[in-house]
Every structure is written in C-alpha cells, then in structure tokens.
Design a protein around this motif. Sequence first.
Motif, PDB file in Angstrom:
ATOM      1  N   ALA A  39       1.350   4.137  12.461  1.00  0.00           N
ATOM      2  CA  ALA A  39       1.338   2.810  13.065  1.00  0.00           C
ATOM      3  C   ALA A  39       0.192   2.034  12.427  1.00  0.00           C
ATOM      4  CB  ALA A  39       1.170   2.892  14.577  1.00  0.00           C
ATOM      5  N   THR A  40       0.225   0.706  12.560  1.00  0.00           N
ATOM      6  CA  THR A  40      -0.763  -0.146  11.902  1.00  0.00           C
ATOM      7  C   THR A  40      -1.395  -1.106  12.896  1.00  0.00           C
ATOM      8  OG1 THR A  40       0.955  -1.751  11.314  1.00  0.00           O
ATOM      9  CG2 THR A  40       0.440  -0.047   9.697  1.00  0.00           C
ATOM     10  N   LEU A  41      -2.598  -1.527  12.549  1.00  0.00           N
ATOM     11  CA  LEU A  41      -3.330  -2.525  13.323  1.00  0.00           C
ATOM     12  C   LEU A  41      -3.803  -3.597  12.359  1.00  0.00           C
ATOM     13  CD1 LEU A  41      -4.472  -3.219  16.154  1.00  0.00           C
ATOM     14  CD2 LEU A  41      -6.560  -2.043  15.499  1.00  0.00           C
ATOM     15  N   GLY A  42      -3.496  -4.846  12.664  1.00  0.00           N
ATOM     16  CA  GLY A  42      -3.826  -5.939  11.751  1.00  0.00           C
ATOM     17  C   GLY A  42      -2.557  -6.460  11.091  1.00  0.00           C
ATOM     18  N   ASP A  43      -2.739  -7.200   9.998  1.00  0.00           N
ATOM     19  CA  ASP A  43      -1.595  -7.792   9.287  1.00  0.00           C
ATOM     20  C   ASP A  43      -0.992  -6.799   8.317  1.00  0.00           C
ATOM     21  OD1 ASP A  43      -1.749 -10.201  10.598  1.00  0.00           O
ATOM     22  OD2 ASP A  43      -3.174 -11.049   9.175  1.00  0.00           O
ATOM     23  N   LEU A  44      -0.632  -5.626   8.841  1.00  0.00           N
ATOM     24  CA  LEU A  44       0.019  -4.588   8.066  1.00  0.00           C
ATOM     25  C   LEU A  44       1.340  -4.247   8.732  1.00  0.00           C
ATOM     26  CD1 LEU A  44      -3.067  -2.222   7.641  1.00  0.00           C
ATOM     27  CD2 LEU A  44      -2.291  -3.925   6.025  1.00  0.00           C
ATOM     28  N   LYS A  45       2.302  -3.844   7.936  1.00  0.00           N
ATOM     29  CA  LYS A  45       3.619  -3.523   8.475  1.00  0.00           C
ATOM     30  C   LYS A  45       4.171  -2.310   7.751  1.00  0.00           C
ATOM     31  CE  LYS A  45       8.257  -5.405   9.252  1.00  0.00           C
ATOM     32  NZ  LYS A  45       9.166  -6.551   9.020  1.00  0.00           N
ATOM     33  N   LEU A  46       4.570  -1.297   8.522  1.00  0.00           N
ATOM     34  CA  LEU A  46       5.178  -0.107   7.959  1.00  0.00           C
ATOM     35  C   LEU A  46       6.600  -0.446   7.514  1.00  0.00           C
ATOM     36  CD1 LEU A  46       4.685   2.933   7.462  1.00  0.00           C
ATOM     37  CD2 LEU A  46       5.769   3.374   9.661  1.00  0.00           C
ATOM     38  N   ALA A  75       4.571   6.926   2.113  1.00  0.00           N
ATOM     39  CA  ALA A  75       4.810   5.860   3.087  1.00  0.00           C
ATOM     40  C   ALA A  75       4.409   4.536   2.447  1.00  0.00           C
ATOM     41  CB  ALA A  75       4.015   6.098   4.361  1.00  0.00           C
ATOM     42  N   ASN A  76       5.255   3.525   2.609  1.00  0.00           N
ATOM     43  CA  ASN A  76       4.997   2.188   2.067  1.00  0.00           C
ATOM     44  C   ASN A  76       4.607   1.253   3.192  1.00  0.00           C
ATOM     45  OD1 ASN A  76       5.619   2.879  -0.576  1.00  0.00           O
ATOM     46  ND2 ASN A  76       7.793   2.521  -0.253  1.00  0.00           N
ATOM     47  N   ILE A  77       3.532   0.504   2.983  1.00  0.00           N
ATOM     48  CA  ILE A  77       3.024  -0.432   3.990  1.00  0.00           C
ATOM     49  C   ILE A  77       2.877  -1.788   3.333  1.00  0.00           C
ATOM     50  CG2 ILE A  77       1.060  -0.994   5.473  1.00  0.00           C
ATOM     51  CD1 ILE A  77       0.649   2.051   5.743  1.00  0.00           C
ATOM     52  N   LYS A  78       3.449  -2.806   3.966  1.00  0.00           N
ATOM     53  CA  LYS A  78       3.421  -4.170   3.442  1.00  0.00           C
ATOM     54  C   LYS A  78       2.206  -4.902   3.992  1.00  0.00           C
ATOM     55  CE  LYS A  78       6.479  -5.772   1.469  1.00  0.00           C
ATOM     56  NZ  LYS A  78       6.766  -5.817   0.019  1.00  0.00           N
ATOM     57  N   VAL A  79       1.496  -5.593   3.096  1.00  0.00           N
ATOM     58  CA  VAL A  79       0.317  -6.369   3.479  1.00  0.00           C
ATOM     59  C   VAL A  79       0.703  -7.846   3.446  1.00  0.00           C
ATOM     60  CG1 VAL A  79      -2.111  -6.805   3.011  1.00  0.00           C
ATOM     61  CG2 VAL A  79      -1.109  -4.617   2.399  1.00  0.00           C
ATOM     62  N   ILE A  98       0.868  -1.167   0.000  1.00  0.00           N
ATOM     63  CA  ILE A  98       0.000   0.000   0.000  1.00  0.00           C
ATOM     64  C   ILE A  98       0.906   1.219   0.000  1.00  0.00           C
ATOM     65  CG2 ILE A  98      -1.728   1.322   1.271  1.00  0.00           C
ATOM     66  CD1 ILE A  98      -2.701  -1.256   2.479  1.00  0.00           C
ATOM     67  N   VAL A  99       0.728   2.088  -0.985  1.00  0.00           N
ATOM     68  CA  VAL A  99       1.510   3.313  -1.066  1.00  0.00           C
ATOM     69  C   VAL A  99       0.608   4.468  -0.655  1.00  0.00           C
ATOM     70  CG1 VAL A  99       2.877   4.818  -2.534  1.00  0.00           C
ATOM     71  CG2 VAL A  99       2.911   2.359  -2.918  1.00  0.00           C
TER      72      VAL A  99
END
Length: 957
Positions: free
Chosen positions: A759-766, A785-789, A737-738
């Motif tokens: 910050a993230t909640l769930g199966d997401l990672k900054l 900001a890039n977020i890995k799913v 996710i960009v």
Amino acid sequence: MGTLTEQPCYTLINIPTDTESLNELQLKQDLEKGSVQTKIDALKKTIHMILSGERLPGLLMTIIRFVLPLQNHTIKKLLLIFWEIVPKTSGSDGKLLQEMILVCDAYRKDLQHPNEFVRGSTLRFLCKLKEPELLEPLMPAIIACLEHRHSYVRRNAVLAIFTIYRNFEFLIPDAPDLIAKYLEGEQDMSCRRNAFLMLLHADQSKALAYLAACLDQVPSFGDILQLVIVELIYKVCLANPSEKARFIRCIYSLLNSPSAAVRYEAAGTLVTLSSAPTAIKAAATCYIELIVKESDNNVKLIVLDRLIAMKDSPVYERVLQDLVMDILRVLGSPALEVRTKTLALAMDLVTTRTIEEMVQLLKKEVLRTAGGEHEDAGKYRQLLIRTLHTCSMKFADVAVTVIPVLTDFLSESNDAASMDLLVFIREAIQRFENLRPLIVEKLLEMFPHIRFAKVHRVTLWILGEYATSKEDIEAVMARIRTALGELPLLDAENKRQAGEKSEDGSAQAAPAQLVTSDGTYASQSAFSAASTRKKEEKRPALAQYLMEGEFFIGAALANILSKLALRYKVLESNIQKSNKLQAEAMFIMSSILQLGRSGLPKKAMTHDDAERISLCLRSLASPTPLVQKIFTEGCRDALDRMLSANAEEDSQNQKAKEKPGNIVQVDDAIQFLQLNRGSDLAGGAGDMFEQSLSAAVAGRPGASGDAPNVLSKVIQLTGFSDPIYAEALFHVNQYDIVLDVLIVNQTEDTLQNFTLELATLGDLKLVERPQSIVLAPRDFATIKANIKVTSTDNGIIFGNIVYDVSGAGSDRSGVVVLNDIPIDIMDYIVPATCTDLEFRKMWAEFEWENKVSVNTTLSDLREYLAHLLKSTNMRCVTPEKALSGQCGFLAANMCAKSIFGEDALANLSIEKPLNKPDAPVVGHIRIRAKSQGMALSLGDKINSAQKDPLTKVVQVA
C-alpha cells in the motif's frame, strides 16, 4: 387399548461454527437452487472471496454439478475466471484434484462449441493454465480449431498452441511444423501475425523461410504483421550481419508504410543495422515526417529524442546537418516544448552552409507570431529571439540581417520578449563595431513606440553608451526631451492639474455652455472641464513613468545624460554648444529630483535614486578626469567583462555535456589482467581488483567508488530471524518506481498462496497487485511491483507478506509485516538552469514559499553552499565570479526542476558572525515553488541534510 405416546423427532442440522462456513453454506444454496441471476451473483462473490485469500473447497463440486452445464455466456465468462484462480491441486501432496477431470471434459465441449466466442475465449483461457495434465487430453480439439471458419477462433488457437509449446513442449513437439504449414494457407492478417510471431520465437529458420518466400509482398501486409517482420529482421541481422544485404531493401520499403508505428520501428532498425549515409538520411527523413504529421505531442517528443540521440554520433551528425531545414518544419507544431527541443536540435546542427536559410526561416517565424493570439505566442517569440541571438553570436555574418527585423518588436506587448531582444542587441552592439551605427539608428526610430519602463530604461542605456558621434548624441537628447515633455516637470504637472494649456500657460476662465438631454443649457466651470480633459490626455512616456513612481528610470536617465554630456564635451569644439547641452542635462536631472521630492507622484523617490541623481549633478558641475573615465569607459569595460564571463561559463557547460573520451597514446602497452606476471600481481593487481569491484558495485563501467551505487538502493524489509527474509531494490524510471523484492523462505515448509501486499501513502499509486506464488522450503524468489508517481512529493510504501502453510498435521497462515520504504524527493529532482530575468519572473509568480533557517556545524560559506547543492540536486545560477572573493556574507540563487516539469527556486543568504572565525555560518534559505508539495519537500530535505554534522564536501572551485 394402549395409549399412543408421541415420541420426539430429532433432525440433524449442520450448524456452522464460524462466519466463513456460514458464507460457504449460503453460496452453496444459491448455486444449487437459485435462478440464473442468483447464480451469477453467487459466482461473482465466490471469485472475490477466493481472490481475497479465503478457501472454499466445498464449493468446487457444487459449481461443477449445477453451474458448469449452463450455457449462459455471462456464466461462462465468470467460470473462466473462476477456473483460473481456484486451486487445482491438493494441498498435501500437490496432485491434481479428481474433480478437475470433469472440468477438463467441459473444456473439451467448449472447444467444440458452435459459438465462435465460446471457442475463442476458452482458447485464450487455456493459455493461462499451468497444469499439463489438464491440457494433454485437449490437444486434438485445440489443433482442430486451426481450421475453424472464423478468424477469432483461429488466431486464439495459434496463441494457445504457442503458449503450450513454450511451456510444455512435450505435449505438441511438432508445433513449428504445424504452424508453418498453417501459415502458408492463412489469409487473415491477424492470424498470420500470431502464427509468424510464434515461428519468430519458436523456430526462426521457418520464419525466415516464410519471409523469403513473400518478401516482395511485405509492403502490402497489415501493420500488425509488418511490425513482427521488422522485429525478425532486426534479430536476424544483429545475430548474423551477413543477412543485412538480403533484408535491407525490405526495411527501406517499410519506411513508406501507411502505419506510423511501422515507419518508426523500421527507421530505428535501419539506423541500427546500417551506418551508410543514404540509410541514415532515409531514417532521419522518416522521423521528421512522423513528427510533422503526427498530432500527439508525446509522439512528437519521443521521435525528437531519437533524432537528438542520433545527433550525438559523429557519423550521423554529418548527415543530419543537411536536414536542418527539414527539421525546422516541426516548428509548425503549436506545442512549446516541441518547438523548444526542435530549435535546440537545429542550433546544434546548423553550419555555415545552412545558417542563412535558417535565419531567414526564423525571421519569418518571428513575423508570423506578431499577431498570434495563442497563449504561448509570446513565449515562442521569446524563444525565437534567443535562438536568433545565439545564431548571431555563433555566425557573425547574419547579425546584420537579423537586427533590423527584430528591433521592430521592441514595441510589442510582451515585455519578456522585448527584454530578451535588448539583451541580444546589447551583446551585438558590443561585439560588432560595424553594426553600431545601424543599431543606434533603429533604436532611435523605435524609441517613441516602446510601452514598458524597463524596456525604455535598457534602450536608454544602450543609446547613452554607444551614441559616440555628435549627431547621435544630439538625436538621443532630442528623443529624451520629447519623451519628458514640458520642463520643469513639477511646474508642468501643476499646470496640468490646474487645467492650463501646456503651450502658453493661459488659463481657461470663461465658462463653457453644455446642452443637457432635455435641450436646456447648463453651465460648467472651465476648471472642471479641464480636469475631465486632462484625464483623457496622455503624458509623455518618461513623464508618465515618473508620475507613477518609477524613479529608478530617472536615476538611469541621470547616468545616461552624464555620459552624453561628458562625451559631447570632448567631441564638440564649440564650447558654447557643449555647455548648452551640459546645462540642459543638469536641468533635466534637477527637474526629476524636484518632482521626486514634491510628493505628487504615486510613490515617493527612494533615497538611493535621489543620491544617484545628486551624484550625477555634482559630476557634471565639476567633472574631473577620473569621473570622465568612469562615465565614458567604465560601463563598457564592465559589460565586456560580463560578456566574457558568460561566454566562458557557456563554454564550460558545453564541455560538461560532451562525453569524456579516454586519451590513449599510440605506443602505450595494452594491459591484460589475466596475462600479468606474478610480480605485477603482488603490486598492482590489488588496485585493479578494487577498481573492478567498485565498477561492478556501481552498476556501470568505469564508475568510481564514490558514485551512487546500486547497493545503496537496497532496503531491508524484514529481520534475519523472521520466517521470511525480504529486501527491496527500487529503481526510479521517469514516472514509475519499479520494486524488485527478494523473498527468501527460511523455513522447512512449502508456502502456498504467498502474496506480497503493498500500500502507498502520498501521491503514489500501486499499478498492479503482485501475483501469488508457491515457495519451496529454503527457496527464494523475486517479485516485481510497479508504482506510479503523480507529483513531486515525499511518499511511503508499506505492506506485509501473507502465506499459507499446508502440512499433514494442520493448515495455518502466516503474516510478516514489512518495514516502510520511504520515497525520496531527490529521485525526481534534477539540476536546472535559468537566466536572471527568468529567475526573477518565476520568483514573483510562484505562490508557495518555505523559509528554512541555517543550522549547521560548517564554518565556511562556500563549503556550506557546496553541501547544500549536493544535498538538494540544485544548480547555482549565480555566476562563479560573483561568488569569488572573501567577505563575511554570501548570497546565491539556485534552481532545480522535477521530472514532472515543476520548477523550484531557492535563495541562500548566509553570513559568518563578526569576530568569530570558527563559528558556524548563520542565515536562512528561502524556497519558492509552484506547488506546495515541492516547497515543503525541499525544505524537509534541507533540514535533514543539516542534521548530519559529519557531512564534508569539497569546496566549489
């Protein structure tokens, strides 16, 4: 004598007033008087505190005096990080701090250090400096590093010069000439690569001049330099097509490079720059070799996608059609996904010229998988059978060579592959009349070797439907009698349990003598011996199924016997023989019915199976012309209609995949908006403006206003009255996710250390923390900001904005809390398709189920189904003809797949209340998935979609 009075002694002590000052004081003591290890620990702590946003202005001079002169390599590494992050300007006027002059002198000494590591790491650090005042006095030392004996220093010196020239050209305006001269005498490949890369971006003419001088030597260069050369050729030829002839030979030579990365880039460049058949064939051959030789499955899939993209072009497709057999070499890969894509690509490219070779290869692959122990061997064989099925339907001439080979696999242990094979045989025997005798013969031959009840059932149906000659009917009846064993079934089973011989029925009453382990004799009853023996003996196949409670095959057998008897009655002129076969069929049916009602099998016969067998008995007892027609013609007509519906659906799906083309008549006038007359503008320009606006908003040409547009992805993060206004636009790209966050400074202050904290909640990672920036008054900026799913699940992104305000009066900090950004599961789910057999198999295997009750204001069954499909991105796999007609209930199966390869199934069962035509539909939706998150998230999505009473969608046609 006077007395000596003691006067009190006062010492001034700086007592810190807060925790920050206490920490700063402790760090200062450690940096001044501590050992080397203590200074290292203190420096690490200082770096962590500055990264956390704390200001430590009092430590700058201490580090310059007590830490900077040290020659310890660990300290020098940490100092490079410290000088990168520490504020180098004063907060009030933004001028460079005076202390940085001392730091600049230390940089100069490190650039002249005898250790190549110190020099190289310092040069790399200088690439990150943004203060030209610090870099200007260091330029002679940086240029001198180009002549260092070690390649590590030279290549980092080139990078430093490149970065400084790009950011501050006035510091070294002759950098391209300097690097071009340096490149002529450089021998190290990594240094030449960096120098050539700089010329590529700084002065392409000099890069071209160097390339032209050594064009014949390019194949001997290292892969890192070859990649940059390919990039230069691509850019030059794209900007100036007349240069293609000059460099195309170089690209051809790079197709044979030992580096896979160079070959891949060269092939992609060749396809882009040339549409000649020889170029396309060379690039495609290179791609195929990469897939075959590369061991990484991800690489194989990426290159396969490039071949598939080439196939979509008509010019490339004709060339690829000649390479079908080369593409099939990829089947040597053990990965099932690679094989699946390869077979799909081959099926799109196969022609009448190559179909024979392709079928021969696929038959060999099927035979090769017969003894495969790999876990995917059964799935691969199933995939091969489906591909051969498609080949036979597309090219009828090859069916005669395919079927005899494939029928041998009806006896294998993989029931799914056998069922796919029978589906193929059923369609082939219906469409190709000339193959019917051959197929019937092969099925009769393989009938005794089949292992599964459902495979036996479908085989019996095909034999019963297409055994149309007297000889075939008699042969089928003989196979059925053998597969049932002794009749009647109930008496045979009673004898078996009593221990009697099945041939003559005589009991074994004499006791049998056994010898024990100590040599003595022991007596045993013949009944107990027979009981032991009957466990070892195996029943005939159909009798075994019936004893296990599989009476559905008994009902199917009754239908088949009815067809055979009625058809034999028409063919056989001898009434005695026809009556004998009819009586035998009725005897078998009654025997099955008697066994089912006896209670001996493991499962009792269902009422439906008993009713069907009774109906067949009555039909044979008193056949009428209508019964004769239904049994002998009705089933085949129904099969023909089903195959026609499937072919029509496949044709529609194929048309949907094709890119729509604009049909324009040759004599149509070309409309130019700018050249329209004033009278036309009054009438039609408004509509054209609206269309242009909607296309621009949708983010793609030709997009309609109803299409999901870019603006719908914008989420407001702060209020309009906040000092900072922020809004986010998020793009979902495969597993990433960009976030594009627009930041607007609505104050009159300069904001320093402006940081977006997420910050993230769930199966997401900054993936990476956004960098701090400085924002001028009334200025704006965009932060990415890039977020890995990692899985298909709903998630939330939250955070805040922190910044510092430095002014003449006082320093202060600010925090703005952001609104939450919900991540929708629908961004990762795409419609999928599957066969009925695959749906039932996955439905039985999936562990997680979620049942959702229907709660809607919609009163039309089809309208609710369309609304559900639109809300969940699922595809209805129930055929359209099965949903046609008007009735009070509707049942449909749906399928979807996530980008992570997770399947999700759903079954919709709804109805309309009786005598209430305007009442909303009622029912439930059952969702099944392999993962819990998928099932729960889809259920939440359906519940939220049902809450909108205003949602109206177009009915499915």
